[in-house]
Design a protein around this motif. Sequence first.
Motif, mmCIF file in Angstrom:
data_model
loop_
_atom_site.group_PDB
_atom_site.id
_atom_site.type_symbol
_atom_site.label_atom_id
_atom_site.label_comp_id
_atom_site.label_asym_id
_atom_site.label_seq_id
_atom_site.Cartn_x
_atom_site.Cartn_y
_atom_site.Cartn_z
ATOM 1 N N ALA A 41 -23.656 13.789 -32.497
ATOM 2 C CA ALA A 41 -24.998 13.435 -32.973
ATOM 3 C C ALA A 41 -25.702 14.632 -33.589
ATOM 4 O O ALA A 41 -26.382 14.518 -34.622
ATOM 5 N N THR A 42 -25.533 15.801 -32.964
ATOM 6 C CA THR A 42 -26.180 17.014 -33.476
ATOM 7 C C THR A 42 -25.620 17.397 -34.839
ATOM 8 O O THR A 42 -26.374 17.713 -35.780
ATOM 9 N N CYS A 43 -24.320 17.373 -34.992
ATOM 10 C CA CYS A 43 -23.695 17.731 -36.271
ATOM 11 C C CYS A 43 -24.105 16.772 -37.381
ATOM 12 O O CYS A 43 -24.360 17.193 -38.521
ATOM 13 N N GLU A 44 -24.165 15.480 -37.059
ATOM 14 C CA GLU A 44 -24.488 14.502 -38.087
ATOM 15 C C GLU A 44 -25.956 14.551 -38.485
ATOM 16 O O GLU A 44 -26.294 14.366 -39.662
ATOM 17 N N LYS A 45 -26.849 14.827 -37.527
ATOM 18 C CA LYS A 45 -28.262 14.916 -37.890
ATOM 19 C C LYS A 45 -28.554 16.154 -38.730
ATOM 20 O O LYS A 45 -29.349 16.124 -39.673
ATOM 21 N N VAL B 238 -26.751 22.359 -27.559
ATOM 22 C CA VAL B 238 -26.730 21.305 -26.544
ATOM 23 C C VAL B 238 -26.847 22.006 -25.197
ATOM 24 O O VAL B 238 -26.076 22.921 -24.901
ATOM 25 N N VAL B 239 -27.818 21.594 -24.396
ATOM 26 C CA VAL B 239 -28.110 22.290 -23.145
ATOM 27 C C VAL B 239 -27.666 21.438 -21.960
ATOM 28 O O VAL B 239 -28.005 20.261 -21.854
ATOM 29 N N VAL B 240 -26.895 22.043 -21.068
ATOM 30 C CA VAL B 240 -26.431 21.377 -19.852
ATOM 31 C C VAL B 240 -27.075 22.060 -18.653
ATOM 32 O O VAL B 240 -26.949 23.274 -18.489
ATOM 33 N N LYS C 241 -27.684 17.314 -16.250
ATOM 34 C CA LYS C 241 -28.425 16.793 -17.398
ATOM 35 C C LYS C 241 -27.875 17.407 -18.678
ATOM 36 O O LYS C 241 -27.697 18.626 -18.774
ATOM 37 N N ILE C 242 -27.601 16.552 -19.660
ATOM 38 C CA ILE C 242 -27.109 17.001 -20.965
ATOM 39 C C ILE C 242 -28.153 16.624 -22.009
ATOM 40 O O ILE C 242 -28.468 15.449 -22.197
ATOM 41 N N THR C 243 -28.692 17.632 -22.672
ATOM 42 C CA THR C 243 -29.786 17.436 -23.622
ATOM 43 C C THR C 243 -29.349 17.829 -25.026
ATOM 44 O O THR C 243 -28.794 18.908 -25.230
ATOM 45 N N ASP C 244 -29.592 16.937 -25.984
ATOM 46 C CA ASP C 244 -29.294 17.264 -27.376
ATOM 47 C C ASP C 244 -30.491 16.926 -28.258
ATOM 48 O O ASP C 244 -31.408 16.217 -27.841
ATOM 49 N N GLU C 245 -30.468 17.451 -29.470
ATOM 50 C CA GLU C 245 -31.496 17.156 -30.475
ATOM 51 C C GLU C 245 -30.860 16.417 -31.650
ATOM 52 O O GLU C 245 -31.168 16.659 -32.812
ATOM 53 N N GLY C 246 -29.973 15.472 -31.321
ATOM 54 C CA GLY C 246 -29.200 14.788 -32.342
ATOM 55 C C GLY C 246 -29.841 13.554 -32.930
ATOM 56 O O GLY C 246 -29.146 12.717 -33.519
ATOM 57 N N GLY C 247 -31.154 13.396 -32.766
ATOM 58 C CA GLY C 247 -31.845 12.293 -33.433
ATOM 59 C C GLY C 247 -32.175 11.119 -32.537
ATOM 60 O O GLY C 247 -32.964 10.247 -32.913
ATOM 61 N N GLY C 248 -31.577 11.069 -31.348
ATOM 62 C CA GLY C 248 -31.919 10.003 -30.412
ATOM 63 C C GLY C 248 -31.325 8.652 -30.772
ATOM 64 O O GLY C 248 -30.561 8.505 -31.737
ATOM 65 N N ILE C 249 -31.707 7.659 -29.975
ATOM 66 C CA ILE C 249 -31.197 6.294 -30.129
ATOM 67 C C ILE C 249 -32.382 5.341 -30.199
ATOM 68 O O ILE C 249 -33.298 5.425 -29.374
ATOM 69 N N PRO C 250 -32.422 4.422 -31.164
ATOM 70 C CA PRO C 250 -33.510 3.449 -31.211
ATOM 71 C C PRO C 250 -33.579 2.647 -29.905
ATOM 72 O O PRO C 250 -32.543 2.318 -29.323
ATOM 73 N N ARG C 251 -34.764 2.356 -29.458
ATOM 74 C CA ARG C 251 -34.946 1.650 -28.185
ATOM 75 C C ARG C 251 -34.207 0.317 -28.173
ATOM 76 O O ARG C 251 -33.687 -0.109 -27.142
ATOM 77 N N SER C 252 -34.145 -0.337 -29.337
ATOM 78 C CA SER C 252 -33.475 -1.637 -29.414
ATOM 79 C C SER C 252 -31.960 -1.535 -29.227
ATOM 80 O O SER C 252 -31.281 -2.540 -28.994
ATOM 81 N N GLN C 253 -31.415 -0.322 -29.341
ATOM 82 C CA GLN C 253 -29.972 -0.128 -29.235
ATOM 83 C C GLN C 253 -29.522 0.398 -27.873
ATOM 84 O O GLN C 253 -28.315 0.496 -27.618
ATOM 85 N N HIS D 50 -35.628 12.348 -32.376
ATOM 86 C CA HIS D 50 -35.513 13.716 -31.860
ATOM 87 C C HIS D 50 -34.182 13.947 -31.143
ATOM 88 O O HIS D 50 -33.339 14.701 -31.627
ATOM 89 N N GLY D 51 -33.987 13.346 -29.983
ATOM 90 C CA GLY D 51 -32.765 13.615 -29.235
ATOM 91 C C GLY D 51 -32.655 12.774 -27.978
ATOM 92 O O GLY D 51 -33.439 11.850 -27.753
ATOM 93 N N THR D 52 -31.669 13.113 -27.157
ATOM 94 C CA THR D 52 -31.343 12.306 -25.981
ATOM 95 C C THR D 52 -31.088 13.190 -24.767
ATOM 96 O O THR D 52 -30.474 14.257 -24.882
ATOM 97 N N ASP D 53 -31.571 12.739 -23.618
ATOM 98 C CA ASP D 53 -31.246 13.349 -22.329
ATOM 99 C C ASP D 53 -30.385 12.363 -21.549
ATOM 100 O O ASP D 53 -30.769 11.205 -21.360
#
Length: 438
Positions: free
Chosen positions: A315-319, A329-331, A345-357, A418-421
Amino acid sequence: MASLGGNVFRRFMIVRRPRLMSRCNGYRRCFSTNFLTQEDGHCDEIPSNIEHVLQEYYEKQQTSSSIQMLMKTGRGEMLGKTYKSEAFMGRLGHQLATNRILIQFASFLSQEIPIRLAHRIRDLDQVPILRDMHAVQQVKAIYIRSFLEMIDFPPILNSNDEQKFAHMLGDLYTKHSGVLVQMAKGAYELREGIRSGDINVSKDVDDDFSLESLIDCHRCLDRFYMSRIGIRVLAGQYLAMRQEPQNNYIGMICQKTSPSAVVREAAANVTKLCTERYGRAPEVQLIGRLDLTFPYIPTYLHYIVLELLKNALRATCEKFELSSSLPPVVVVIADGTDNEDVVIKITDEGGGIPRSQIEKIWSYLYTTAGSSLQKAVFSGKDHSDMSPMAGLGYGLPISRSYARYFGGDIDLMSMDGHGTDVFVYLKRLGDTKEPIPV
Protein backbone atom coordinates in the motif's frame (compact mmCIF):
# COMPACT_ATOMS: atom_id res chain seq x y z
CA MET A 1 -16.77 -30.74 22.09
CA ALA A 2 -14.46 -32.47 24.55
CA SER A 3 -11.46 -30.84 26.16
CA LEU A 4 -7.99 -32.37 26.01
CA GLY A 5 -7.68 -32.82 29.75
CA GLY A 6 -5.49 -35.30 31.56
CA ASN A 7 -8.09 -38.08 31.79
CA VAL A 8 -9.08 -37.66 28.15
CA PHE A 9 -5.49 -37.83 26.96
CA ARG A 10 -4.38 -40.66 29.24
CA ARG A 11 -7.06 -43.01 28.00
CA PHE A 12 -5.35 -43.13 24.59
CA MET A 13 -2.45 -45.02 26.16
CA ILE A 14 -4.65 -48.13 26.22
CA VAL A 15 -6.96 -47.34 23.32
CA ARG A 16 -8.33 -50.17 21.20
CA ARG A 17 -9.87 -49.17 17.92
CA PRO A 18 -13.47 -50.36 17.52
CA ARG A 19 -13.83 -53.49 15.44
CA LEU A 20 -14.36 -51.65 12.20
CA MET A 21 -11.05 -52.66 10.74
CA SER A 22 -12.05 -55.56 8.53
CA ARG A 23 -15.08 -53.60 7.39
CA CYS A 24 -12.99 -50.50 6.69
CA ASN A 25 -10.39 -52.53 4.84
CA GLY A 26 -13.12 -53.86 2.63
CA TYR A 27 -14.41 -50.36 1.96
CA ARG A 28 -10.96 -49.15 1.15
CA ARG A 29 -10.28 -51.85 -1.43
CA CYS A 30 -13.62 -51.19 -3.11
CA PHE A 31 -13.19 -47.46 -2.83
CA SER A 32 -9.72 -47.59 -4.39
CA THR A 33 -11.15 -49.20 -7.50
CA ASN A 34 -13.92 -46.65 -7.91
CA PHE A 35 -12.22 -43.48 -6.82
CA LEU A 36 -8.54 -43.39 -5.91
CA THR A 37 -7.43 -44.38 -9.40
CA GLN A 38 -8.98 -41.25 -10.91
CA GLU A 39 -6.08 -39.09 -12.05
CA ASP A 40 -7.57 -35.68 -11.33
CA GLY A 41 -9.03 -36.57 -7.94
CA HIS A 42 -12.46 -35.39 -9.09
CA CYS A 43 -15.23 -36.28 -6.65
CA ASP A 44 -18.82 -35.07 -7.08
CA GLU A 45 -20.24 -37.10 -4.21
CA ILE A 46 -19.02 -39.16 -1.27
CA PRO A 47 -18.88 -42.75 -2.55
CA SER A 48 -21.79 -44.76 -1.14
CA ASN A 49 -19.53 -47.59 -0.02
CA ILE A 50 -17.90 -45.43 2.68
CA GLU A 51 -20.89 -43.23 3.53
CA HIS A 52 -21.94 -44.88 6.77
CA VAL A 53 -18.41 -45.33 8.19
CA LEU A 54 -17.82 -41.64 7.45
CA GLN A 55 -21.06 -40.79 9.23
CA GLU A 56 -19.96 -42.87 12.22
CA TYR A 57 -16.82 -40.74 12.63
CA TYR A 58 -18.71 -37.53 11.87
CA GLU A 59 -20.99 -38.20 14.83
CA LYS A 60 -18.07 -38.62 17.25
CA GLN A 61 -17.06 -35.74 19.50
CA GLN A 62 -13.95 -33.73 18.63
CA THR A 63 -11.40 -33.02 21.38
CA SER A 64 -9.94 -29.54 21.79
CA SER A 65 -6.38 -28.72 22.83
CA SER A 66 -4.27 -25.65 23.74
CA ILE A 67 -0.62 -24.59 23.62
CA GLN A 68 -0.28 -25.32 27.34
CA MET A 69 -1.78 -28.78 26.91
CA LEU A 70 0.56 -29.57 24.02
CA MET A 71 3.54 -28.47 26.13
CA LYS A 72 2.38 -30.61 29.07
CA THR A 73 2.02 -33.56 26.72
CA GLY A 74 5.54 -33.00 25.38
CA ARG A 75 6.89 -32.94 28.93
CA GLY A 76 5.11 -36.18 29.76
CA GLU A 77 2.80 -34.59 32.33
CA MET A 78 -0.23 -36.41 30.89
CA LEU A 79 1.35 -39.80 31.64
CA GLY A 80 0.95 -41.70 34.88
CA LYS A 81 4.58 -40.80 35.59
CA THR A 82 6.09 -37.54 34.43
CA TYR A 83 8.88 -37.35 31.91
CA LYS A 84 11.33 -36.31 34.65
CA SER A 85 10.43 -39.19 36.95
CA GLU A 86 11.73 -41.68 34.39
CA ALA A 87 14.49 -39.53 32.95
CA PHE A 88 16.49 -39.68 36.21
CA MET A 89 17.33 -43.30 35.30
CA GLY A 90 19.73 -41.98 32.66
CA ARG A 91 19.70 -42.38 28.90
CA LEU A 92 17.58 -45.56 28.97
CA GLY A 93 14.99 -43.95 31.23
CA HIS A 94 14.99 -40.83 29.02
CA GLN A 95 14.27 -42.96 25.95
CA LEU A 96 11.54 -44.93 27.74
CA ALA A 97 9.82 -41.70 28.73
CA THR A 98 10.10 -40.31 25.20
CA ASN A 99 8.68 -43.49 23.68
CA ARG A 100 5.73 -43.48 26.07
CA ILE A 101 4.96 -39.85 25.21
CA LEU A 102 5.08 -40.55 21.47
CA ILE A 103 2.91 -43.69 21.72
CA GLN A 104 0.36 -41.73 23.75
CA PHE A 105 0.32 -38.80 21.31
CA ALA A 106 0.16 -41.07 18.25
CA SER A 107 -2.73 -43.06 19.75
CA PHE A 108 -4.66 -39.84 20.34
CA LEU A 109 -4.02 -38.56 16.80
CA SER A 110 -4.99 -41.86 15.20
CA GLN A 111 -8.43 -41.44 16.77
CA GLU A 112 -8.84 -37.64 16.63
CA ILE A 113 -7.70 -36.77 13.10
CA PRO A 114 -10.21 -39.06 11.30
CA ILE A 115 -13.02 -37.43 13.30
CA ARG A 116 -11.91 -33.96 12.21
CA LEU A 117 -11.44 -35.07 8.60
CA ALA A 118 -14.95 -36.56 8.59
CA HIS A 119 -16.43 -33.21 9.67
CA ARG A 120 -14.68 -31.36 6.87
CA ILE A 121 -15.54 -33.95 4.22
CA ARG A 122 -19.20 -33.67 5.17
CA ASP A 123 -19.01 -29.86 5.16
CA LEU A 124 -17.39 -29.72 1.71
CA ASP A 125 -20.00 -32.12 0.41
CA GLN A 126 -22.92 -30.00 1.59
CA VAL A 127 -21.88 -26.35 1.10
CA PRO A 128 -23.93 -24.81 -1.76
CA ILE A 129 -22.23 -24.00 -5.08
CA LEU A 130 -18.70 -24.04 -3.65
CA ARG A 131 -18.89 -27.84 -3.55
CA ASP A 132 -19.22 -27.84 -7.35
CA MET A 133 -15.91 -26.04 -7.91
CA HIS A 134 -13.33 -28.42 -9.37
CA ALA A 135 -10.58 -27.37 -6.97
CA VAL A 136 -12.84 -27.94 -3.96
CA GLN A 137 -13.74 -31.40 -5.23
CA GLN A 138 -10.02 -32.18 -5.49
CA VAL A 139 -9.51 -31.09 -1.89
CA LYS A 140 -12.43 -33.28 -0.78
CA ALA A 141 -10.80 -36.19 -2.62
CA ILE A 142 -7.55 -35.60 -0.72
CA TYR A 143 -9.43 -35.54 2.57
CA ILE A 144 -11.30 -38.77 1.74
CA ARG A 145 -8.04 -40.53 0.85
CA SER A 146 -6.47 -39.36 4.11
CA PHE A 147 -9.53 -40.38 6.13
CA LEU A 148 -9.41 -43.91 4.69
CA GLU A 149 -5.70 -44.23 5.27
CA MET A 150 -6.08 -43.11 8.89
CA ILE A 151 -8.92 -45.48 9.79
CA ASP A 152 -7.10 -48.31 8.04
CA PHE A 153 -4.15 -48.01 10.44
CA PRO A 154 -4.08 -50.65 13.23
CA PRO A 155 -4.01 -49.79 16.96
CA ILE A 156 -0.72 -48.29 18.19
CA LEU A 157 0.53 -50.60 20.95
CA ASN A 158 4.32 -50.22 20.88
CA SER A 159 7.20 -48.16 19.51
CA ASN A 160 7.28 -50.09 16.24
CA ASP A 161 3.61 -49.25 15.62
CA GLU A 162 4.31 -45.63 16.52
CA GLN A 163 7.18 -45.37 14.03
CA LYS A 164 5.00 -46.72 11.23
CA PHE A 165 2.24 -44.30 12.17
CA ALA A 166 4.69 -41.38 12.15
CA HIS A 167 5.85 -42.32 8.65
CA MET A 168 2.25 -42.49 7.41
CA LEU A 169 1.26 -39.22 9.09
CA GLY A 170 4.38 -37.48 7.77
CA ASP A 171 3.44 -38.46 4.23
CA LEU A 172 -0.09 -37.14 4.72
CA TYR A 173 1.25 -33.92 6.23
CA THR A 174 3.31 -33.34 3.09
CA LYS A 175 0.47 -34.28 0.73
CA HIS A 176 -1.75 -31.68 2.40
CA SER A 177 0.82 -28.88 2.10
CA GLY A 178 -0.86 -27.37 -0.96
CA VAL A 179 -4.45 -27.64 0.26
CA LEU A 180 -4.65 -24.04 1.48
CA VAL A 181 -3.76 -22.75 -1.98
CA GLN A 182 -6.06 -25.33 -3.59
CA MET A 183 -9.03 -24.10 -1.56
CA ALA A 184 -8.13 -20.54 -2.51
CA LYS A 185 -8.29 -21.70 -6.11
CA GLY A 186 -11.80 -22.98 -5.43
CA ALA A 187 -12.77 -19.52 -4.16
CA TYR A 188 -11.17 -18.06 -7.31
CA GLU A 189 -13.26 -20.37 -9.51
CA LEU A 190 -16.37 -19.21 -7.67
CA ARG A 191 -15.43 -15.53 -8.07
CA GLU A 192 -14.72 -16.05 -11.78
CA GLY A 193 -18.06 -17.82 -12.22
CA ILE A 194 -19.86 -14.87 -10.66
CA ARG A 195 -17.82 -12.35 -12.68
CA SER A 196 -18.46 -14.13 -15.98
CA GLY A 197 -22.17 -14.53 -15.29
CA ASP A 198 -22.04 -18.33 -15.24
CA ILE A 199 -23.11 -18.10 -11.59
CA ASN A 200 -25.82 -15.58 -10.80
CA VAL A 201 -26.10 -14.21 -7.28
CA SER A 202 -29.72 -13.50 -6.42
CA LYS A 203 -31.40 -11.78 -3.48
CA ASP A 204 -34.14 -14.40 -3.64
CA VAL A 205 -33.34 -17.02 -0.97
CA ASP A 206 -35.23 -19.62 -3.01
CA ASP A 207 -32.86 -19.32 -5.96
CA ASP A 208 -30.08 -21.86 -6.48
CA PHE A 209 -27.43 -19.32 -5.51
CA SER A 210 -28.63 -16.50 -3.29
CA LEU A 211 -26.70 -13.99 -1.20
CA GLU A 212 -27.38 -16.28 1.76
CA SER A 213 -25.63 -19.09 -0.13
CA LEU A 214 -22.61 -16.82 -0.61
CA ILE A 215 -22.54 -16.25 3.16
CA ASP A 216 -22.73 -20.03 3.64
CA CYS A 217 -19.70 -20.43 1.36
CA HIS A 218 -17.71 -17.99 3.47
CA ARG A 219 -18.70 -19.71 6.69
CA CYS A 220 -17.71 -23.07 5.23
CA LEU A 221 -14.29 -21.68 4.29
CA ASP A 222 -13.90 -20.24 7.78
CA ARG A 223 -14.67 -23.63 9.33
CA PHE A 224 -12.41 -25.42 6.87
CA TYR A 225 -9.37 -23.23 7.48
CA MET A 226 -9.82 -23.20 11.26
CA SER A 227 -10.08 -27.00 11.30
CA ARG A 228 -7.07 -27.29 8.99
CA ILE A 229 -5.00 -25.16 11.35
CA GLY A 230 -5.93 -27.43 14.25
CA ILE A 231 -5.08 -30.64 12.39
CA ARG A 232 -1.72 -29.31 11.22
CA VAL A 233 -0.83 -27.98 14.66
CA LEU A 234 -1.51 -31.36 16.28
CA ALA A 235 0.22 -33.37 13.54
CA GLY A 236 3.09 -30.89 13.27
CA GLN A 237 3.64 -30.91 17.03
CA TYR A 238 3.76 -34.70 17.14
CA LEU A 239 6.17 -34.94 14.17
CA ALA A 240 8.39 -32.20 15.63
CA MET A 241 8.59 -34.07 18.95
CA ARG A 242 10.17 -36.98 17.08
CA GLN A 243 13.09 -34.80 15.96
CA GLU A 244 16.22 -33.91 17.91
CA PRO A 245 15.19 -31.48 20.68
CA GLN A 246 16.13 -27.81 20.36
CA ASN A 247 16.80 -25.41 23.20
CA ASN A 248 13.59 -23.81 24.56
CA TYR A 249 11.42 -25.92 22.24
CA ILE A 250 8.83 -28.58 22.99
CA GLY A 251 8.04 -29.92 19.56
CA MET A 252 7.38 -26.87 17.41
CA ILE A 253 6.32 -24.71 20.38
CA CYS A 254 9.03 -22.27 21.42
CA GLN A 255 8.74 -21.45 25.11
CA LYS A 256 10.62 -18.21 24.52
CA THR A 257 9.21 -16.94 21.23
CA SER A 258 10.55 -13.45 20.52
CA PRO A 259 8.02 -11.29 18.63
CA SER A 260 10.78 -8.83 17.73
CA ALA A 261 12.92 -11.59 16.16
CA VAL A 262 9.91 -12.88 14.21
CA VAL A 263 9.06 -9.36 12.98
CA ARG A 264 12.65 -8.75 11.87
CA GLU A 265 12.75 -11.99 9.88
CA ALA A 266 9.36 -11.34 8.27
CA ALA A 267 10.34 -7.74 7.49
CA ALA A 268 13.49 -8.95 5.71
CA ASN A 269 11.43 -11.40 3.62
CA VAL A 270 8.82 -8.80 2.68
CA THR A 271 11.40 -6.10 1.95
CA LYS A 272 13.02 -8.45 -0.57
CA LEU A 273 9.65 -9.20 -2.20
CA CYS A 274 8.69 -5.55 -2.28
CA THR A 275 12.00 -4.48 -3.80
CA GLU A 276 11.66 -7.12 -6.53
CA ARG A 277 8.12 -5.95 -7.29
CA TYR A 278 8.44 -2.17 -6.99
CA GLY A 279 12.18 -1.51 -7.15
CA ARG A 280 12.25 -0.21 -3.57
CA ALA A 281 10.64 -0.75 -0.17
CA PRO A 282 9.78 1.42 2.82
CA GLU A 283 11.81 1.00 6.00
CA VAL A 284 10.23 -1.19 8.68
CA GLN A 285 10.83 0.45 12.07
CA LEU A 286 10.48 -1.74 15.17
CA ILE A 287 9.88 -0.25 18.62
CA GLY A 288 8.45 -1.28 22.00
CA ARG A 289 9.14 -4.41 24.09
CA LEU A 290 11.94 -5.85 21.99
CA ASP A 291 13.08 -8.08 24.86
CA LEU A 292 9.72 -9.80 25.30
CA THR A 293 9.40 -13.59 24.96
CA PHE A 294 6.42 -15.92 25.52
CA PRO A 295 5.28 -19.46 24.55
CA TYR A 296 4.02 -19.61 20.98
CA ILE A 297 4.61 -21.34 17.64
CA PRO A 298 6.99 -19.02 15.73
CA THR A 299 6.03 -20.45 12.32
CA TYR A 300 2.45 -19.25 12.67
CA LEU A 301 3.36 -15.88 14.14
CA HIS A 302 5.74 -15.41 11.21
CA TYR A 303 2.92 -16.12 8.74
CA ILE A 304 0.64 -13.56 10.43
CA VAL A 305 3.26 -10.81 10.49
CA LEU A 306 4.43 -11.62 6.94
CA GLU A 307 0.92 -11.19 5.50
CA LEU A 308 0.27 -7.95 7.37
CA LEU A 309 3.62 -6.45 6.38
CA LYS A 310 3.03 -7.38 2.72
CA ASN A 311 -0.19 -5.37 2.80
CA ALA A 312 1.46 -2.41 4.52
CA LEU A 313 4.51 -2.23 2.25
CA ARG A 314 2.49 -2.74 -0.92
CA ALA A 315 0.00 0.00 0.00
CA THR A 316 2.83 2.39 0.85
CA CYS A 317 4.68 1.79 -2.43
CA GLU A 318 1.54 2.19 -4.51
CA LYS A 319 0.40 5.38 -2.81
CA PHE A 320 3.82 7.02 -3.04
CA GLU A 321 4.62 5.67 -6.50
CA LEU A 322 5.56 9.12 -7.83
CA SER A 323 7.27 10.30 -4.66
CA SER A 324 11.05 10.29 -4.21
CA SER A 325 10.79 8.93 -0.65
CA LEU A 326 8.61 6.48 1.25
CA PRO A 327 7.28 6.90 4.80
CA PRO A 328 8.26 4.04 7.13
CA VAL A 329 6.04 1.21 8.27
CA VAL A 330 6.14 1.18 12.07
CA VAL A 331 5.74 -1.97 14.16
CA VAL A 332 5.09 -1.59 17.90
CA ILE A 333 5.32 -4.51 20.35
CA ALA A 334 3.44 -3.80 23.56
CA ASP A 335 3.12 -5.84 26.74
CA GLY A 336 2.72 -5.13 30.43
CA THR A 337 3.09 -7.28 33.51
CA ASP A 338 -0.67 -7.59 33.95
CA ASN A 339 -1.66 -7.72 30.28
CA GLU A 340 -3.47 -10.85 29.15
CA ASP A 341 -2.27 -10.31 25.56
CA VAL A 342 0.91 -9.54 23.71
CA VAL A 343 -0.09 -6.85 21.17
CA ILE A 344 1.66 -6.04 17.91
CA LYS A 345 0.58 -2.91 16.03
CA ILE A 346 1.55 -2.36 12.38
CA THR A 347 1.07 1.19 11.13
CA ASP A 348 1.38 2.38 7.54
CA GLU A 349 0.62 5.55 5.58
CA GLY A 350 -0.49 3.67 2.48
CA GLY A 351 -3.75 5.54 1.92
CA GLY A 352 -6.09 3.50 4.11
CA ILE A 353 -9.21 1.55 3.21
CA PRO A 354 -12.66 3.02 2.45
CA ARG A 355 -15.09 2.28 5.27
CA SER A 356 -17.42 0.51 2.84
CA GLN A 357 -14.65 -1.99 2.02
CA ILE A 358 -13.59 -2.91 5.56
CA GLU A 359 -15.83 -5.95 5.90
CA LYS A 360 -14.81 -7.27 2.47
CA ILE A 361 -11.13 -7.55 3.36
CA TRP A 362 -11.96 -10.33 5.85
CA SER A 363 -13.71 -12.40 3.17
CA TYR A 364 -12.07 -15.36 1.45
CA LEU A 365 -14.10 -14.46 -1.62
CA TYR A 366 -12.57 -10.99 -2.04
CA THR A 367 -9.26 -9.91 -3.55
CA THR A 368 -7.93 -6.77 -5.20
CA ALA A 369 -5.66 -8.75 -7.52
CA GLY A 370 -6.57 -9.42 -11.15
CA SER A 371 -7.28 -12.85 -12.63
CA SER A 372 -3.86 -13.16 -14.30
CA LEU A 373 -2.00 -12.56 -11.04
CA GLN A 374 -4.23 -15.04 -9.18
CA LYS A 375 -3.59 -17.75 -11.78
CA ALA A 376 0.16 -17.20 -11.50
CA VAL A 377 0.31 -18.09 -7.81
CA PHE A 378 -1.78 -21.26 -7.65
CA SER A 379 1.27 -23.51 -7.63
CA GLY A 380 2.41 -22.31 -4.20
CA LYS A 381 2.61 -24.05 -0.82
CA ASP A 382 1.61 -22.97 2.68
CA HIS A 383 3.70 -20.42 4.55
CA SER A 384 6.03 -19.59 1.68
CA ASP A 385 8.22 -16.54 2.28
CA MET A 386 8.36 -16.06 -1.48
CA SER A 387 4.59 -15.86 -1.99
CA PRO A 388 3.53 -12.83 -4.04
CA MET A 389 2.74 -9.41 -2.59
CA ALA A 390 -0.95 -9.96 -3.39
CA GLY A 391 -3.13 -12.42 -5.24
CA LEU A 392 -5.16 -15.14 -3.55
CA GLY A 393 -7.31 -13.03 -1.23
CA TYR A 394 -6.88 -15.19 1.87
CA GLY A 395 -3.91 -13.49 3.59
CA LEU A 396 -5.90 -11.38 6.06
CA PRO A 397 -8.70 -13.85 6.90
CA ILE A 398 -6.23 -16.74 7.32
CA SER A 399 -4.01 -14.58 9.53
CA ARG A 400 -6.99 -13.76 11.71
CA SER A 401 -7.90 -17.45 11.88
CA TYR A 402 -4.38 -18.27 13.10
CA ALA A 403 -4.58 -15.58 15.78
CA ARG A 404 -8.04 -16.73 16.89
CA TYR A 405 -7.04 -20.37 16.95
CA PHE A 406 -4.52 -19.59 19.68
CA GLY A 407 -6.96 -17.40 21.63
CA GLY A 408 -6.02 -14.03 20.10
CA ASP A 409 -7.46 -11.86 17.34
CA ILE A 410 -6.67 -9.28 14.67
CA ASP A 411 -8.40 -5.93 14.43
CA LEU A 412 -8.00 -3.11 11.96
CA MET A 413 -8.58 0.65 12.02
CA SER A 414 -8.19 2.65 8.86
CA MET A 415 -8.21 6.33 7.94
CA ASP A 416 -9.24 6.53 4.31
CA GLY A 417 -6.77 8.75 2.47
CA HIS A 418 -4.03 8.37 5.06
CA GLY A 419 -3.21 4.89 6.34
CA THR A 420 -4.07 1.83 8.40
CA ASP A 421 -3.34 0.48 11.87
CA VAL A 422 -3.56 -3.30 12.32
CA PHE A 423 -3.58 -4.75 15.83
CA VAL A 424 -2.52 -8.36 16.43
CA TYR A 425 -3.60 -9.73 19.82
CA LEU A 426 -1.71 -12.85 20.93
CA LYS A 427 -2.83 -14.79 23.97
CA ARG A 428 0.24 -14.79 26.20
CA LEU A 429 -0.67 -17.66 28.51
CA GLY A 430 -1.55 -20.10 25.75
CA ASP A 431 -4.29 -21.78 27.80
CA THR A 432 -7.17 -21.05 25.43
CA LYS A 433 -8.86 -24.17 24.04
CA GLU A 434 -8.82 -24.39 20.27
CA PRO A 435 -12.10 -23.28 18.63
CA ILE A 436 -12.98 -26.50 16.83
CA PRO A 437 -15.63 -25.95 14.12
CA VAL A 438 -18.40 -28.54 13.94
